[in-house]
Scaffold this motif. Sequence first.
Motif, short mmCIF file in Angstrom:
data_model
loop_
_atom_site.label_atom_id
_atom_site.label_comp_id
_atom_site.label_asym_id
_atom_site.label_seq_id
_atom_site.Cartn_x
_atom_site.Cartn_y
_atom_site.Cartn_z
N HIS A 379 0.83 -1.21 0.00
CA HIS A 379 0.00 0.00 0.00
C HIS A 379 0.86 1.26 0.00
O HIS A 379 0.45 2.29 -0.55
CB HIS A 379 -0.93 -0.01 1.22
CG HIS A 379 -1.95 -1.10 1.19
ND1 HIS A 379 -2.96 -1.15 0.27
CD2 HIS A 379 -2.09 -2.20 1.97
CE1 HIS A 379 -3.72 -2.22 0.48
NE2 HIS A 379 -3.20 -2.88 1.51
N ARG A 380 2.03 1.18 0.60
CA ARG A 380 2.88 2.36 0.65
C ARG A 380 3.37 2.76 -0.73
O ARG A 380 3.63 3.94 -0.99
CB ARG A 380 4.06 2.13 1.58
CG ARG A 380 5.03 1.04 1.14
CD ARG A 380 6.11 0.82 2.17
NE ARG A 380 7.05 -0.21 1.77
CZ ARG A 380 8.00 -0.70 2.55
NH1 ARG A 380 8.12 -0.22 3.78
NH2 ARG A 380 8.82 -1.63 2.13
N THR A 381 3.47 1.79 -1.65
CA THR A 381 3.85 2.12 -3.03
C THR A 381 2.79 3.00 -3.66
O THR A 381 3.09 4.03 -4.28
CB THR A 381 4.04 0.84 -3.86
OG1 THR A 381 5.06 0.04 -3.26
CG2 THR A 381 4.42 1.17 -5.28
N THR A 382 1.53 2.61 -3.49
CA THR A 382 0.44 3.42 -4.04
C THR A 382 0.36 4.78 -3.37
O THR A 382 0.11 5.80 -4.02
CB THR A 382 -0.90 2.66 -3.88
OG1 THR A 382 -0.79 1.36 -4.45
CG2 THR A 382 -2.03 3.41 -4.56
N PHE A 383 0.59 4.79 -2.06
CA PHE A 383 0.53 6.07 -1.33
C PHE A 383 1.59 7.04 -1.83
O PHE A 383 1.29 8.21 -2.16
CB PHE A 383 0.72 5.81 0.17
CG PHE A 383 0.89 7.05 0.99
CD1 PHE A 383 -0.19 7.85 1.30
CD2 PHE A 383 2.15 7.44 1.43
CE1 PHE A 383 -0.02 9.02 2.05
CE2 PHE A 383 2.33 8.59 2.18
CZ PHE A 383 1.24 9.38 2.49
N PHE A 384 2.86 6.59 -1.89
CA PHE A 384 3.92 7.49 -2.33
C PHE A 384 3.78 7.84 -3.81
O PHE A 384 4.20 8.92 -4.23
CB PHE A 384 5.28 6.86 -2.05
CG PHE A 384 5.69 6.96 -0.62
CD1 PHE A 384 6.03 8.17 -0.04
CD2 PHE A 384 5.72 5.82 0.18
CE1 PHE A 384 6.41 8.26 1.29
CE2 PHE A 384 6.09 5.90 1.52
CZ PHE A 384 6.43 7.11 2.07
N GLN A 468 5.50 0.34 -9.43
CA GLN A 468 6.86 0.61 -8.97
C GLN A 468 7.60 1.52 -9.97
O GLN A 468 8.34 2.43 -9.56
CB GLN A 468 7.63 -0.71 -8.81
CG GLN A 468 7.24 -1.52 -7.59
CD GLN A 468 5.96 -2.30 -7.79
OE1 GLN A 468 5.54 -2.52 -8.92
NE2 GLN A 468 5.34 -2.72 -6.72
N VAL A 469 7.41 1.27 -11.26
CA VAL A 469 8.07 2.11 -12.25
C VAL A 469 7.51 3.53 -12.21
O VAL A 469 8.26 4.52 -12.30
CB VAL A 469 7.91 1.51 -13.66
CG1 VAL A 469 8.55 2.40 -14.71
CG2 VAL A 469 8.55 0.12 -13.72
#
Length: 781
Positions: A379-384, A468-469
Motif C-alpha cells: 500500500h505504501r507504493t500506491t501512497f507514495f 513501482q516504475v
Amino acid sequence: MKFGKELASQMVQEWGEAYMDYNFLKGVLKDISRFQRRTAAAQSSAPATTRKNSLKRRLSMYRAFSGLTNRLSSPRGTPRSDHEDEVILVNAVEKEGIIGAPQYQTMFLMSSEAGGEYELVFFRRLDDEFNKVVRFYREKVEEVRKEADELSKQMDALIALRIVVEKPLVPVPVPVDINGAQSQTRDSALVQPKSHMDAIQEIEMSGEEVAGTATMADQKNTRIIEEKTNNFADFRPAPLHVLNDVRVNIQPETPISTLKNILKASNSELKYNRAELRKAEERLRKAFMEFYGKLRLLKSYCFLNTLAFSKIMKKYDKITSRKASRSYLEMVDKSDLGSSDEVSRLMERTEATFIKHFANGNRRKGMSILRPHVKREKHRTTFFLGLFSGCSIALVAAIIVSIHARHLLQHKGSDQFMKNIFPLYSLFGFIVLHMLMYAGDIYFWRRYRINYPFIFGFKQGTELGYRQVLLLASGLSVLALAAVLSHLDMEMDPVTRSYNVLTESVPLILISVLLIITFCPLNIMYRSSRFFLIRCAWHCICAPLFKVTLPDFFLADQLTSQVQAIRSFEFYICYYGWGNFRQRLNTCQDSDVYKLFYIIVAAIPFVVRLLQCLRRLFEEKDNSQGLNGLKYFTTVAALVLRTLYEQKKGTALRVLAAAFSGITTIANTYWDIVRDWGLLQRNSKNPWLRDKLLVPNKAVYFVAIVVNIILRLVWMQLILGFNLPFLHTKATAAIVACLEIIRRGIWNFFRLENEHLNNVGKYRAFKSVPLPFNHEVDKSM
C-alpha cells in the motif's frame, strides 16, 4: 469467478494451446441447450397423443441399447444397476505406428435420439481435446525424465568433485570398464526407485554434523530427509572415477573468455579447487531450481486439465439430465493424465536432493529457495505514487506561474538559459518520459497476459510492476522539477543571485544523486532491478564480446531512442569541465573535439546494435541478422550525415543526408512493422495483420502502424528544415526527441507481444540453464 476465466488466469500462457479449450466445449453445450429448449417449446404446443407416441419410441429405443451397453461396459458380464450411466462407451485405440500411446474414443449410444447429433459432436470434440492434452503431457513428462537423468549425472560429478576438493587425501579410483555391470546401473537419479542422488553418501555431510549445529526443527527435518534417503537397501560410495569422463563448463561468459575462445586458448580441464567447485555448485543449483519450476508447472497443467474435464462433464450432465460423467471421468483417471504420478515422484526426489546437497539438510531453507516467492503489492507504493504525482503536478504549475509572473520568456537572458541550462534539465525529462512509457507497457503486458518477466529473464519475484516504475518516475520528476524551480528562484532572488556557483551547480548535484542511487550497492530502491539494468548496459558497452540475449538488444534499442539524452550527458561533461558555468557561458559548440564526440556518442547505440547483429549472424547463422545489421549501418551513415549537415550546412551534405535518411526511414519502418511486430501478413486469418492477436480490437494495430510511420518521418525534421517559429531550436529538438521516445514505447508493446506469441507457438516456457559438466563419450566405443 467463472471457471473459464479462472482456468485462463492460472494456465501457463506459453502452453495455452495445449490446454483443454473449455470455452469451445462450453459453446457446444450451449448449442445442445438451445436445441432442447426449442424441442421442449415444440412439444408443449404438440397434441397429447403425439407426445405419448414419442415417449414410447424413446423407451423402446432405450431398451434396445440397454442390453448392448450392459454387455460392453459391465466388468465380467455383470449387468450394471444404474442404466442411466450407459450413454457412452470409452475405448482406448492404439494408433498405427505409435506403441504405448493410445487414442481415446467415446461411443455415444444415444445418437439416434432427437438432438443426438449435437451430443455426438460434443463427444468428438471432447475426445480431440483430451487426446491433445494427454499427448502434450506425455511429451513433457518424457522431456523431464531425460532432464532428470542428465541432472543425475551432473550430481555424480559434483559430489565427486566435492569429495576431491574437501578431502584431497581420498584417492581417486581407476575408472572401471564402462561396458561392465557398473555402467548398467547408471540410471536416472530422479526417475529410478534407487536414485543415485539419494544413494550417494558424501564424506563431508553426515547426520551427526548437521544435528550438532541445527535447531530442534532442523534436526526433525534432517531426520525426515534421512528417512527418505536411507530406505535404500544398498549404498555405494561416491563415484569419483566420473571426474575422468567429464570436462568443466563453468567459466562465465566474459570479454576475456570470449577472446580466449576466438584464439582457441580456452581450458576446460578440471583443476579441483574451491573456486571451481563453488561455480559448479551455483550453476547446478540454478539448474535444479529451473527444473523444479518446470515440474511445478507440469503438475499444475495436469491438475487444471483434469479439473476442466470434470467441470465440463458435470455441466453436460446438468444440461442433458444424463449421468455420463462417471464413465468418462473413470477413463480420465485411468489415463496418463490421471494415473501417472511420475511428476510427483520427481518433485519429491528433487526436493530431497536439493535439500540434502544445497541446503545442508535444512528443509525450510531448501523449500524457500525452490518455491517461487509471490510478490505482494504494498500500500505504501500506491501512497507514495499518489504523493509524488501530486507534488509533480504542483511543481509544474509553480514553474509555469513563476515564468509568467516574472516575464522570464521576455528576459534578455532567456536565450542564454535555453542554450546552457535547458539541455541540462531536459535529460531528466527524457528519462522520466521513457519510464512513463515503460510503465504503460507493463500495464498492458499484464492486461493482455504477456509473460514479460520470462521474456526478459527477470528473477522471479524481483520484476517491477507498473506501480513501482511509476513511483520511480514520479520521484525523479519531483527531484528534477524542484531543482528547476529552485534554480529559477535563486537566480531571480536578489539575496541569492550572487551565489552563482551554487545556483549553476544544481543540475550537477541532481545528476550526481541520480548516478549514486543507480550504482548504490546497498539493498535499497529495487537493487535487483538496478543491477540487472547495469549488467545489460555493460553487455551493450562490451558488444560483441558477450552472447546477445533479448534484454541486451532490447536495452540497446531503447538507447537508440535516447540519442538526445546521451548528447545532453555529453554537454554536462563539457559544460562543467571546460565551460564557464559560473557566468553561464560555454564554447562547446565551437570545439572540434566536442563536434566529433557529438557525432560519436549519438552513433554509439546504433553501432552497438550493429555489433550485436554481427555476433548473432556468426553464432546463429541467421541471414536476417545480417540484413538487420545493414539497416543499422545505414542508420549510422544517415546520423553522421545529418549531424555534419547541422554543423556545416551545404547543398551536397543536405542531399546525401536526405537520401540516407529516406533509405533508413523506409528500412526501419518496414523492419518495425513486418519483422519486429510480425504484422502486414497477406495470408493471415486477420487481413494485413497476423494470425494471432492479443488485443481484441484490430483497429489498434492499424492505428499503431500509422502512428509509427508518422513518428518515423518526424526524424526527417532537421533535413526538411521544419521549425516552429514560436519555439526555441533547443525546445524543438526536445519535442522531436520526446516523440521518438513515445514511438519507442508503442514499439515495445507490440515487439514483446510478437515475442510472446513466438514462445507460445513453440511451447517455450522455461529458460535453458547451462550445466557445469560436459560428459565425454569414449571414442573407442
